[in-house]
Design an enzyme around this catalytic site. Structure first.
Site, PDB file in Angstrom:
ATOM      1  N   SER A   1      67.463 -22.800  18.783  1.00 45.82           N
ATOM      2  CA  SER A   1      67.276 -21.959  17.595  1.00 45.82           C
ATOM      3  C   SER A   1      67.711 -22.724  16.340  1.00 45.82           C
ATOM      4  CB  SER A   1      68.110 -20.684  17.723  1.00 45.82           C
ATOM      5  OG  SER A   1      67.839 -20.071  18.953  1.00 45.82           O
ATOM      6  N   ARG A   2      68.603 -23.704  16.522  1.00 44.75           N
ATOM      7  CA  ARG A   2      69.111 -24.451  15.366  1.00 44.75           C
ATOM      8  C   ARG A   2      68.124 -25.515  14.882  1.00 44.75           C
ATOM      9  NH1 ARG A   2      73.886 -23.667  18.456  1.00 44.75           N
ATOM     10  NH2 ARG A   2      75.538 -22.609  17.282  1.00 44.75           N
TER      11      ARG A   2
ATOM     12  N   MET B   1      71.078 -15.172  21.745  1.00 45.60           N
ATOM     13  CA  MET B   1      71.518 -14.858  20.381  1.00 45.60           C
ATOM     14  C   MET B   1      70.307 -14.739  19.457  1.00 45.60           C
ATOM     15  SD  MET B   1      75.210 -16.522  19.834  1.00 45.60           S
ATOM     16  CE  MET B   1      74.715 -18.193  19.502  1.00 45.60           C
TER      17      MET B   1
ATOM     18  N   HIS C   1      63.773 -19.815  25.693  1.00 46.07           N
ATOM     19  CA  HIS C   1      64.220 -18.473  26.090  1.00 46.07           C
ATOM     20  C   HIS C   1      63.158 -17.784  26.956  1.00 46.07           C
ATOM     21  CE1 HIS C   1      66.490 -18.939  22.136  1.00 46.07           C
ATOM     22  NE2 HIS C   1      67.461 -18.665  22.974  1.00 46.07           N
TER      23      HIS C   1
ATOM     24  N   LYS D   1      70.014 -26.241  29.454  1.00 46.05           N
ATOM     25  CA  LYS D   1      70.283 -26.823  28.124  1.00 46.05           C
ATOM     26  C   LYS D   1      71.771 -26.768  27.789  1.00 46.05           C
ATOM     27  CE  LYS D   1      69.809 -27.245  23.475  1.00 46.05           C
ATOM     28  NZ  LYS D   1      70.527 -26.190  22.886  1.00 46.05           N
TER      29      LYS D   1
ATOM     30  N   VAL E   1      63.560 -26.621  28.287  1.00 42.02           N
ATOM     31  CA  VAL E   1      62.229 -26.701  27.678  1.00 42.02           C
ATOM     32  C   VAL E   1      62.354 -27.536  26.401  1.00 42.02           C
ATOM     33  CG1 VAL E   1      60.316 -25.388  26.696  1.00 42.02           C
ATOM     34  CG2 VAL E   1      61.586 -24.472  28.635  1.00 42.02           C
TER      35      VAL E   1
ATOM     36  N   ALA F   1      66.479 -15.525  17.641  1.00 41.49           N
ATOM     37  CA  ALA F   1      65.714 -16.674  17.118  1.00 41.49           C
ATOM     38  C   ALA F   1      65.036 -17.344  18.316  1.00 41.49           C
ATOM     39  CB  ALA F   1      66.593 -17.636  16.346  1.00 41.49           C
TER      40      ALA F   1
ATOM     41  N   GLY G   1      70.102 -21.176  30.705  1.00 41.63           N
ATOM     42  CA  GLY G   1      69.374 -22.436  30.636  1.00 41.63           C
ATOM     43  C   GLY G   1      70.257 -23.636  30.954  1.00 41.63           C
TER      44      GLY G   1
HETATM   45  P1  AMP Z   1      71.112 -18.996  22.920  1.00 43.31           P
HETATM   46  O1  AMP Z   1      70.274 -17.933  22.327  1.00 43.31           O
HETATM   47  O2  AMP Z   1      70.963 -20.320  22.239  1.00 43.31           O
HETATM   48  O3  AMP Z   1      72.530 -18.583  23.124  1.00 43.31           O
HETATM   49  O4  AMP Z   1      70.531 -19.249  24.360  1.00 43.31           O
HETATM   50  C1  AMP Z   1      70.320 -18.204  25.279  1.00 43.31           C
HETATM   51  C2  AMP Z   1      69.958 -18.802  26.607  1.00 43.31           C
HETATM   52  O5  AMP Z   1      68.765 -19.586  26.489  1.00 43.31           O
HETATM   53  C3  AMP Z   1      71.056 -19.745  27.151  1.00 43.31           C
HETATM   54  O6  AMP Z   1      71.213 -19.514  28.534  1.00 43.31           O
HETATM   55  C4  AMP Z   1      70.477 -21.110  26.874  1.00 43.31           C
HETATM   56  O7  AMP Z   1      70.935 -22.104  27.763  1.00 43.31           O
HETATM   57  C5  AMP Z   1      68.982 -20.858  27.049  1.00 43.31           C
HETATM   58  N1  AMP Z   1      68.230 -21.878  26.342  1.00 43.31           N
HETATM   59  C6  AMP Z   1      68.384 -22.237  25.036  1.00 43.31           C
HETATM   60  N2  AMP Z   1      67.557 -23.263  24.745  1.00 43.31           N
HETATM   61  C7  AMP Z   1      66.881 -23.565  25.890  1.00 43.31           C
HETATM   62  C8  AMP Z   1      65.900 -24.538  26.228  1.00 43.31           C
HETATM   63  N3  AMP Z   1      65.453 -25.421  25.338  1.00 43.31           N
HETATM   64  N4  AMP Z   1      65.426 -24.567  27.493  1.00 43.31           N
HETATM   65  C9  AMP Z   1      65.910 -23.675  28.415  1.00 43.31           C
HETATM   66  N5  AMP Z   1      66.827 -22.731  28.157  1.00 43.31           N
HETATM   67  C10 AMP Z   1      67.311 -22.679  26.912  1.00 43.31           C
END
Ligand code: AMP
Length: 284
Positions: free
Chosen positions: A189-190, A31, A38, A152, A179, A33, A150
């Protein structure tokens, strides 16, 4: 040089050219940011595939809280800078109309085997239906060989694996480790919405997870979770849940001897931001 496609037709054209040459495709849905979390997904994808596609799009159907959707950071220009040299070949940055040409109220009836009822699903009603809806749609558009997510978002990747299996989607899910910032806070991102002192203090979440893992040799899940909740109830933090679940069924574990895959999962509020994290307690 990263190519940017903002419409499905443009992206499909690039994919067809590469597929006709026999290229394998790795896909990283995000998403935006973007942060180092990522980027590990993108780097893994780049090692294992000929073409890496990163999608950047804030999906409205997975937000149960309208304010969270409005406040979600949108930083496409800096995301593109961050991605340069990461191994990404194409960024797909579609508008909502491109992802949901027939409206975004359709297609949310995907079977998730009830895995969306617990934890995040219980506190964010409809969230995983929205996630499954957008991932399914993106997979239809991108048709990747491998999908990178991730750890996460533990419940998220577990649910997506279920969806891939149940819909017999021929894409392999690759899960990449969490990470963290230097304090131990899982990158998100938050996190940018936290004040500096709170962001630094939020390392407590990972410390409590590690302590739970240490205690798992001698204490019951119930005792561990109670202690963890107490530790996390310190200003400005307000824990929503701390739970040890079976990593496959996502059901709470009463006895660690009864499973060979246990994961501690936590959600904590701080300054109006919801932070989630997890740690594998046991995996045989
Ligand atoms: P998001 O943009 O938050 O929807 O995340 C996109 C992808 O990045 C998802 O598969 C998340 O699980 C992964 N992701 C987000 N934060 C982390 C992190 N700190 N370490 C590893 N992967 C992450």
């Amino acid at each position: 040089m990263i190519q940017v496609a903002t419409h499905t037709a443009e992206l499909r054209e690039l994919i067809e050219i590469n597929k006709s040459k026999g290229a394998s495709i790795g896909f990283v849905p995000t998403m935006g940011a973007l942060h180092a979390g990522h980027l590990t997904l993108v780097r893994s994808a780049s090692k294992e595939n000929d073409m890496v596609i990163v999608s950047i799009s804030v999906n409205p159907t997975q937000f149960n809280d309208k304010k969270d959707l409005e406040k979600y950071p949108r930083t496409l220009d800096s995301d593109l800078l961050l991605l340069s040299g990461s191994g990404a070949n194409v960024v797909f940055a579609p508008g909502v109309e491109d992802i949901y040409p027939d409206g975004d109220d359709k297609g949310a009836d995907i079977d998730l085997g009830g895995l969306d009822m617990y934890m995040e699903g219980a506190f964010r009603p409809g969230h995983f239906k929205g996630v499954a809806q957008v991932v399914k749609r993106l997979l239809e558009i991108v048709t990747p060989d491998r999908l990178y997510m991730g750890q996460k978002d533990f419940q998220q990747f577990t649910i997506i694996q279920y969806m891939l299996d149940s819909l017999k989607i021929n894409t392999k899910l690759v899960v990449c480790p969490i990470v963290r910032e230097t304090t131990g806070l899982a990158m998100s991102s938050r996190n940018a919405r936290l004040s500096s002192p709170t962001r630094a203090a939020a390392g407590i979440i990972f410390r409590v997870l590690k302590s739970a893992k240490r205690q798992s040799a001698s204490k019951s899940p119930q005792e561990i979770c109670e202690t963890a909740m107490k530790k996390l109830k310190s200003q400005p933090f307000d824990p929503e849940y701390f739970i040890i679940v079976d990593g496959n069924s996502l059901q709470p574990v009463d006895d660690l001897g009864s499973t060979n895959y246990a994961v501690a999962c936590v959600a904590v509020w701080a300054e109006g931001v919801r932070l989630i994290d997890n740690l594998i307690i046991k995996k045989d």
